[in-house]
Structure formats: C-alpha cells, structure tokens
Design a protein around this motif. Structure first.
Motif, short mmCIF file in Angstrom:
data_model
loop_
_atom_site.label_atom_id
_atom_site.label_comp_id
_atom_site.label_asym_id
_atom_site.label_seq_id
_atom_site.Cartn_x
_atom_site.Cartn_y
_atom_site.Cartn_z
N ARG A 179 0.88 -1.10 -0.01
CA ARG A 179 0.04 -0.10 0.11
C ARG A 179 0.65 1.27 0.02
O ARG A 179 0.37 2.26 -0.36
CB ARG A 179 -0.96 -0.05 1.22
N ASN A 180 1.95 1.22 0.36
CA ASN A 180 2.91 2.21 0.65
C ASN A 180 3.41 2.52 -0.81
O ASN A 180 3.94 3.57 -1.33
CB ASN A 180 3.76 2.10 1.63
N SER A 181 4.26 1.58 -1.37
CA SER A 181 5.08 1.94 -2.54
C SER A 181 4.24 1.46 -3.96
O SER A 181 4.50 1.70 -4.83
CB SER A 181 6.09 1.06 -2.49
N GLY A 182 3.03 0.82 -3.86
CA GLY A 182 2.45 0.55 -4.98
C GLY A 182 3.01 -0.91 -5.51
O GLY A 182 2.41 -1.25 -6.77
N GLN A 183 3.94 -1.29 -5.11
CA GLN A 183 4.66 -2.66 -5.83
C GLN A 183 3.83 -3.59 -5.47
O GLN A 183 3.24 -4.09 -4.44
CB GLN A 183 6.10 -2.70 -5.17
N ILE A 184 3.78 -4.59 -6.69
CA ILE A 184 3.02 -5.99 -6.68
C ILE A 184 4.01 -6.86 -5.79
O ILE A 184 5.15 -6.94 -6.11
CB ILE A 184 2.91 -6.55 -8.10
N LEU A 185 3.64 -7.37 -4.60
CA LEU A 185 4.25 -8.26 -3.98
C LEU A 185 3.97 -9.81 -4.28
O LEU A 185 5.08 -10.57 -4.21
CB LEU A 185 3.90 -8.03 -2.39
N GLU A 186 2.80 -9.86 -4.95
CA GLU A 186 2.24 -11.30 -5.38
C GLU A 186 1.43 -11.20 -6.24
O GLU A 186 0.23 -10.53 -6.28
CB GLU A 186 1.66 -12.08 -4.11
#
Length: 199
Positions: free
Chosen positions: A46-53
């Motif tokens: 939620r902070n970076s917008g990076q897809i973790l999975e």
C-alpha cells in the motif's frame, strides 16, 4: 480448483403457437446463480504500490457453468474488480442500463466490444463498468440496474448481473472491508443456447 455452488431457478416462461391453434409451451430459460467465485487481486504494498504477489485470473465458462483452465474455452476471467472477456475466441460484451428480468432480448442498439491491449470490454474503475467504489467506507458495490451482455465462445448470448463482491453476499450495511473477504463474486446469468438474441 475451487468448488462453486450453483443454484438454478426458473425465471421466464415463453410460449409459441402450435399450428395457429393453441399456445404450446417452450422449454423455459433458466437463471443460474454462481456464489462466491473467489478471484483475489494481486497483493500490493500500500505504501510503494509494488506488486508483492501476482495472482492469477480465474477463468469461467458460461457455457459449461464452471471454472476452466486458461487454455480452454473460457468466456470471462475475474481478478479483483477486473473482468476480462476471451477476445481471442471472439467473446465480446456490452453494458446495459436496465432491470435484469426486463431485459428479454439483445437490443439492436447494443454495442459489443472486445478487450484490447489498452482497454477492457467491461470497463474498470468506479462508475465506469459494473461497480461503484465508496472511498469513505472502502467498499465495492455493484451498480444497480447494470446488466452485462456477453457473446460467448460458442456464439450464444447471455445476460449477467453481478450481485455482490463479498463472500457470502452480505447486505451492504454489514460489509466490513477490514474483515469481510472481498473479490468473491456472486452473480446470476441466463444463457440462450440456440443462438437467438431473445432471453
């Protein structure tokens, strides 16, 4: 593959004339209810917008009334609030404003579209396609009176209404976005299997 629960109910009953004398009953079309089709979105920081999975789409065949593999004849694919259609197999969709029971045929004015590299036939975003997002309550709710028409892989027509985005199809005022599992689609549809545009 996830088990789905299907409930069938008779929605409409049509009649045709027999030799011009008496009306003869025609096999009624059936409304199919699909409950809790789980299609979770990608896990995103939620902070970076990076897809973790990155999570897969769930592919559904309206003709077979079940989840299928991507390499099979699927009609619609679900992930989060995104719905794809199988454009590679000539599946297309049209969005109507109307009452599900009152949509008795495909309107001549209906414009069917396919997914492209830059757009979806069923638009994403609050108010654009099938749902509204409430930024105050953080909830996703189907737009009332929104009916999706689908032309399937077999060239048949279906009308579809999404009823809920949350597991168990809870009343809107009982949805807690922190605890109620989302991306669990409940929807109903009627499939015309003879190629007719009438439901």
């Amino acid at each position: 593959m996830q088990k789905l629960i299907f409930t069938v109910g008779i929605v409409t009953f049509l009649f045709s004339c027999n030799n011009g004398d008496e009306p003869a009953p025609v096999v009624p079309l059936e409304a199919i209810l699909v409950e809790d089709l789980a299609a979770p979105n990608d896990l995103i920081d939620r902070n970076s917008g990076q897809i973790l999975e990155e999570r897969p789409f769930q592919f559904f065949s309206l003709e077979q009334n079940q989840l299928v593999n991507e390499n099979e004849d699927w009609d619609m694919a679900f992930k989060g609030t995104t719905i794809r259609v199988n454009s590679a197999k000539d599946v297309s969709a049209s969005i109507l404003t109307g009452i599900f029971e009152e949509v008795t045929e495909v309107p001549a004015s209906a414009v069917f579209a396919k997914d492209t590299a830059t757009s979806f036939a069923i638009p994403t975003g609050s108010g654009a396609g099938w749902y509204n997002y409430n930024s105050s309550t953080f909830t996703v709710t189907p737009i009332p009176g929104r009916v999706i028409l689908i032309k399937t892989t077999a060239g048949n027509y279906a009308k579809l209404e999404i009823l809920s985005y949350y597991k168990g199809n809870p009343p809107v005022d009982q949805i807690n976005p922190m605890t109620t599992p989302s991306a669990h689609y409940t929807f109903r549809y009627i499939l015309q299997t003879n190629g007719s545009t009438r439901f």
